[in-house]
Motif scaffolding. Structure first.
Motif, PDB file in Angstrom:
ATOM      1  N   GLU A   1       0.841  -1.211   0.000  1.00 30.90           N
ATOM      2  CA  GLU A   1       0.000   0.000   0.000  1.00 30.90           C
ATOM      3  C   GLU A   1       0.868   1.250   0.000  1.00 30.90           C
ATOM      4  N   ARG A   2       1.979   1.216   0.750  1.00 30.09           N
ATOM      5  CA  ARG A   2       2.895   2.359   0.768  1.00 30.09           C
ATOM      6  C   ARG A   2       3.573   2.536  -0.579  1.00 30.09           C
ATOM      7  N   LEU A   3       3.860   1.433  -1.274  1.00 33.43           N
ATOM      8  CA  LEU A   3       4.443   1.550  -2.606  1.00 33.43           C
ATOM      9  C   LEU A   3       3.465   2.190  -3.573  1.00 33.43           C
ATOM     10  N   GLU A   4       2.176   1.894  -3.415  1.00 29.28           N
ATOM     11  CA  GLU A   4       1.169   2.435  -4.333  1.00 29.28           C
ATOM     12  C   GLU A   4       0.895   3.910  -4.097  1.00 29.28           C
ATOM     13  N   ARG A   5       1.309   4.447  -2.960  1.00 29.19           N
ATOM     14  CA  ARG A   5       1.079   5.875  -2.720  1.00 29.19           C
ATOM     15  C   ARG A   5       1.884   6.759  -3.658  1.00 29.19           C
ATOM     16  N   ASN A   6       2.995   6.200  -4.233  1.00 27.12           N
ATOM     17  CA  ASN A   6       3.689   6.888  -5.326  1.00 27.12           C
ATOM     18  C   ASN A   6       4.331   8.203  -4.865  1.00 27.12           C
TER      19      ASN A   6
ATOM     20  N   ASN B   1      11.325   4.589  -1.079  1.00 25.34           N
ATOM     21  CA  ASN B   1      12.071   5.609  -1.811  1.00 25.34           C
ATOM     22  C   ASN B   1      12.749   5.036  -3.051  1.00 25.34           C
ATOM     23  N   VAL B   2      13.286   3.803  -2.960  1.00 22.78           N
ATOM     24  CA  VAL B   2      13.867   3.158  -4.145  1.00 22.78           C
ATOM     25  C   VAL B   2      12.798   2.987  -5.221  1.00 22.78           C
ATOM     26  N   HIS B   3      11.626   2.532  -4.804  1.00 22.86           N
ATOM     27  CA  HIS B   3      10.509   2.328  -5.754  1.00 22.86           C
ATOM     28  C   HIS B   3      10.142   3.633  -6.452  1.00 22.86           C
ATOM     29  N   ARG B   4      10.012   4.721  -5.675  1.00 24.90           N
ATOM     30  CA  ARG B   4       9.589   5.992  -6.279  1.00 24.90           C
ATOM     31  C   ARG B   4      10.693   6.601  -7.145  1.00 24.90           C
ATOM     32  N   ARG B   5      11.967   6.444  -6.760  1.00 26.40           N
ATOM     33  CA  ARG B   5      13.066   7.000  -7.560  1.00 26.40           C
ATOM     34  C   ARG B   5      13.163   6.296  -8.906  1.00 26.40           C
ATOM     35  N   ILE B   6      12.883   4.978  -8.957  1.00 23.38           N
ATOM     36  CA  ILE B   6      12.853   4.283 -10.251  1.00 23.38           C
ATOM     37  C   ILE B   6      11.715   4.820 -11.107  1.00 23.38           C
TER      38      ILE B   6
ATOM     39  N   PHE C   1       6.956   1.195 -13.796  1.00 24.98           N
ATOM     40  CA  PHE C   1       8.107   0.429 -13.324  1.00 24.98           C
ATOM     41  C   PHE C   1       8.248   0.620 -11.811  1.00 24.98           C
ATOM     42  N   GLY C   2       9.263  -0.018 -11.229  1.00 19.96           N
ATOM     43  CA  GLY C   2       9.468   0.104  -9.785  1.00 19.96           C
ATOM     44  C   GLY C   2       9.728  -1.250  -9.155  1.00 19.96           C
ATOM     45  N   LEU C   3       9.294  -1.412  -7.893  1.00 20.24           N
ATOM     46  CA  LEU C   3       9.532  -2.646  -7.133  1.00 20.24           C
ATOM     47  C   LEU C   3       8.295  -3.525  -7.122  1.00 20.24           C
ATOM     48  N   ARG C   4       8.541  -4.842  -7.136  1.00 21.63           N
ATOM     49  CA  ARG C   4       7.499  -5.834  -6.900  1.00 21.63           C
ATOM     50  C   ARG C   4       7.998  -6.759  -5.792  1.00 21.63           C
TER      51      ARG C   4
ATOM     52  N   ARG D   1      12.072  -3.587 -11.447  1.00 23.41           N
ATOM     53  CA  ARG D   1      11.618  -3.610 -12.841  1.00 23.41           C
ATOM     54  C   ARG D   1      11.994  -2.301 -13.521  1.00 23.41           C
ATOM     55  N   MET D   2      12.786  -2.411 -14.607  1.00 20.32           N
ATOM     56  CA  MET D   2      13.207  -1.253 -15.386  1.00 20.32           C
ATOM     57  C   MET D   2      13.029  -1.554 -16.869  1.00 20.32           C
ATOM     58  N   PRO D   3      12.927  -0.532 -17.716  1.00 13.87           N
ATOM     59  CA  PRO D   3      12.628  -0.784 -19.139  1.00 13.87           C
ATOM     60  C   PRO D   3      13.803  -1.389 -19.889  1.00 13.87           C
ATOM     61  N   LYS D   4      13.469  -2.131 -20.919  1.00 15.95           N
ATOM     62  CA  LYS D   4      14.480  -2.755 -21.767  1.00 15.95           C
ATOM     63  C   LYS D   4      15.320  -1.718 -22.485  1.00 15.95           C
ATOM     64  N   GLU D   5      14.717  -0.551 -22.844  1.00 17.80           N
ATOM     65  CA  GLU D   5      15.425   0.462 -23.596  1.00 17.80           C
ATOM     66  C   GLU D   5      16.629   0.996 -22.837  1.00 17.80           C
ATOM     67  N   ALA D   6      16.647   0.770 -21.512  1.00 18.22           N
ATOM     68  CA  ALA D   6      17.769   1.264 -20.734  1.00 18.22           C
ATOM     69  C   ALA D   6      19.006   0.396 -20.875  1.00 18.22           C
ATOM     70  N   CYS D   7      18.871  -0.763 -21.579  1.00 16.39           N
ATOM     71  CA  CYS D   7      19.973  -1.706 -21.688  1.00 16.39           C
ATOM     72  C   CYS D   7      20.667  -1.531 -23.031  1.00 16.39           C
TER      73      CYS D   7
END
Length: 625
Positions: A544-549, A569-574, A582-585, A599-605
């Motif tokens: 729930e805290r992750l979903e607060r964005n 904070n890691v989740h929101r910074r991503i 994207f973010g944490l699961r 989880r990060m986008p493929k384009e970043a690779c």
């Protein structure tokens, strides 16, 4: 082409008058048309409802008649008799005709066309007004038809077919149960003259070309004013459309004319009663309103234009005098306008103009002084803003200089080397690297290799804190080591594992695994442990805290732990770098450990070279990593 003020006034008055007349005329016409349409529809609906109520009343009357027949013991005993016993059949026929049928015919001599009882055993009794019997007429087909159309619960069914083909009747039928059992033993049918029912419908006044018609539940025509109309209704398929309940009010062409058709379905009989009226007759009052509106509007427009012409001319004439005076002022002739004394607004305007000329020089001086004052105020505000920026700059200079910390750590490292303290030197070097890595921009993208190296230095310090060696397992294909990711996202997760998953101490059975893979167009960095895990309630609160964005500040909780703030904070910074998708699961179970997926986008690779696509597995020890 420039227009004079007089022409503009006349044009504007014309537009205003036309707009007002058009708006009023159109609004009046539309409202009148809507009111007439509503009144006509209300009248038609009332007609249909009244006709339907009268029809239902007639049908309910004969339903009560059928109740008296069904409750007669002779009828029930007749259905239980032996069909081979001719004497009993003759006795029941005579008794039912005298005691049942004759009384009903005396009460309703013109409404009822025929009554008969059809038995399951093949015997039938017809009313005494008919000259035939079951010996001369085979009622088996009629019995099968009525049995299929009547409900088993004893309720009536209304059909528009007759025993004898070609007769215009409406039949009320219902099933009869035997005297000694509850089983259905026969059918009672009462055929009503359609002419008697149509007398209820023909009295409705629907104009010259309007007509009334009735459909049964299947869409078949029960009543129409004539054969041609009946044929037209069948050909156009109106019966199926109305019975299907698609529309209760619609337009349709009937007999070559555009008609408004309004229908109403009877809840009692299941019939649809409909009225069809020509649109030209319905629109006749509206056409009269339209003609009257246009005539009155044109007359009003002509009178209004004459008044507008006179009104505009009365305004423009004195303004022209004022205009000539202002032309002299443009030439530099500051002179007053001499005119007749006026008490209206034009006179006031000329008086004000004369005052303006006399005070113009004073006004210019005041405006100049005001402009100087305004410029001075702006300069003062700019100086205040500059002083504020200087104060902020001085405050920034008072902050701790990170290079001082770097130099201090290097000094401590030198003392440790001189004192032969390898442990202190290793910790200071790791701390210096982590400090340099951390003070850079938080959201700056780095490579996966940089993040793993930052974790390695953190583990060096952690090894000295817990007092013994440990190892983590890193499973990363070489092709993904240069993948781009957000700075300082991997180490906080590893630190969170030591604080929460291994809160009671790191034991030999414990492990941490970092896995990297590409799935579904995303770069996944998976960090797993076999620590204490989380309860369902705690996991739901964390999700729930992750979903607060939103980023949060660290707050001390019980026992000095951050309670998942670093993960949030890691989740929101991503998400701030790559987007909210994207973010944490997080997956966890109590006693089974925790699995955190970045989880990060493929384009970043970067695009891997063919020879670097082989995966490798490494288990660097934290002490020597």
């Amino acid at each position: 082409m420039k227009m004079s003020l007089f022409r503009k006034l006349f044009l504007y008055f014309t537009i205003v008058i036309l707009f007002s007349l058009s708006t009023v005329s159109v609004f009046t016409y539309l409202k009148s048309s809507a009111a007439i349409d509503k009144q006509v529809e209300k009248y038609i609906s009332t007609v249909i409802e009244n006709a339907g109520a009268q029809t239902d009343l007639q049908l309910e009357t004969f339903e009560r008649v059928s109740n008296s027949v069904l409750s007669h013991q002779s009828v029930k005993k007749f259905l239980d008799m032996d069909p081979k016993d001719s004497y009993e059949y003759y006795r029941f026929t005579k008794e039912i005709r005298q005691d049942v049928f004759s009384k009903i015919f005396i009460t309703y001599p013109t409404q009822i066309h025929m009554m008969y009882i059809l038995g399951e055993h093949g015997r039938s009794i017809f009313d005494q007004n008919q000259s035939f019997s079951s010996l001369s007429v085979d009622p088996s087909a009629r019995y099968a038809e009525l049995k299929a159309k009547t409900p088993d619960n004893g309720e009536i069914a209304i059909v528009n077919t007759a025993l004898m083909n070609g007769e215009q009747v409406v039949t009320i039928a219902r099933k009869i149960r035997g005297y000694t059992s509850y089983a259905v033993k026969g059918i009672l049918a009462i055929e009503l003259n359609e002419s008697q029912l149509s007398a209820l419908w023909n009295n409705v006044d629907l104009g010259e070309n309007g007509f009334f018609f009735i459909l049964d539940a299947t869409g078949a025509v029960v009543y129409a004013p004539d054969a041609a109309t009946r044929s037209e209704l069948v050909k156009t398929g109106l019966g199926q459309r109305i019975a299907g309940g698609e529309n209760t009010r619609f337009m349709e062409s009937v007999n070559g004319k555009r008609m408004l058709i309004v229908s109403h379905k009877s809840a009692y009989s299941g019939w649809s009663l409909a009225v069809s009226m020509p649109l030209d007759e319905l629109r006749e009052p509206i056409s009269g309103i339209r003609s009257t509106t246009v005539t009155v509007g044109l007359a009003t427009l002509a009178i209004a234009l004459v008044l507008a012409f006179r009104f505009g001319n009365s305004i423009v004439r004195p303004i022209r005098t004022l205009k000539n005076g202002m032309r002299e002022t443009e030439k530099g002739n500051w002179m007053r306008i001499e005119s007749k004394q006026r008490d209206d607004e034009i006179g006031g305007l000329i008086h004000s103009y004369n005052l303006m000329v006399s005070r113009l020089s004073d006004m210019i001086e005041r405006v100049y002084d005001s402009e100087l004052s305004s410029q001075k105020t702006k300069l003062q505000l700019q100086e205040i803003e500059l002083e504020r920026q200087r104060a902020e700059f001085q405050a920034l200079q008072l902050q701790i200089n990170p290079h001082f910390l770097y130099n201090t750590l290097e000094t401590i490292n030198c003392y440790a080397i001189v004192q032969d303290s390898d442990d202190i030197s290793e910790m200071v070097e790791a701390m210096a690297f982590m400090l340099r890595y951390s003070v850079q921009t938080n959201l700056e993208e780095v490579t996966l290799a940089n993040e793993l190296n930052h974790v390695r230095h953190y583990l060096m310090i952690q090894k000295h804190r817990i007092g013994h060696d440990f190892e983590i397992e890193v499973v990363t294909p070489p092709s993904l080591l240069l993948s781009r990711m957000v700075r300082l996202t991997l180490q906080p997760i590893v630190e969170n594992i030591f604080q929460h998953a291994f809160a009671d101490g790191f034991e030999p059975r414990h492990y941490i695994r970092i896995d990297t893979r590409m799935e579904g167009g995303e770069l996944l960095v998976i960090v797993e442990d076999n620590g204490v895990g989380m309860t369902e309630e705690k996991l739901e609160k964390l999700k729930e805290r992750l979903e607060r964005n939103r980023l949060v500040e660290e707050r001390a909780e019980k026992r000095g732990r951050r309670g998942g703030i670093g993960l949030v904070n890691v989740h929101r910074r991503i998400q701030m770098v790559y987007g909210d998708e994207f973010g944490l699961r997080i997956e966890s179970a109590l006693g089974e450990g925790t699995r955190i997926v970045l989880r990060m986008p493929k384009e970043a690779c970067p695009v891997p070279k063919p020879e670097s696509r082989l995966e490798s597995t490494a288990k660097p020890r934290s002490a020597s990593a």
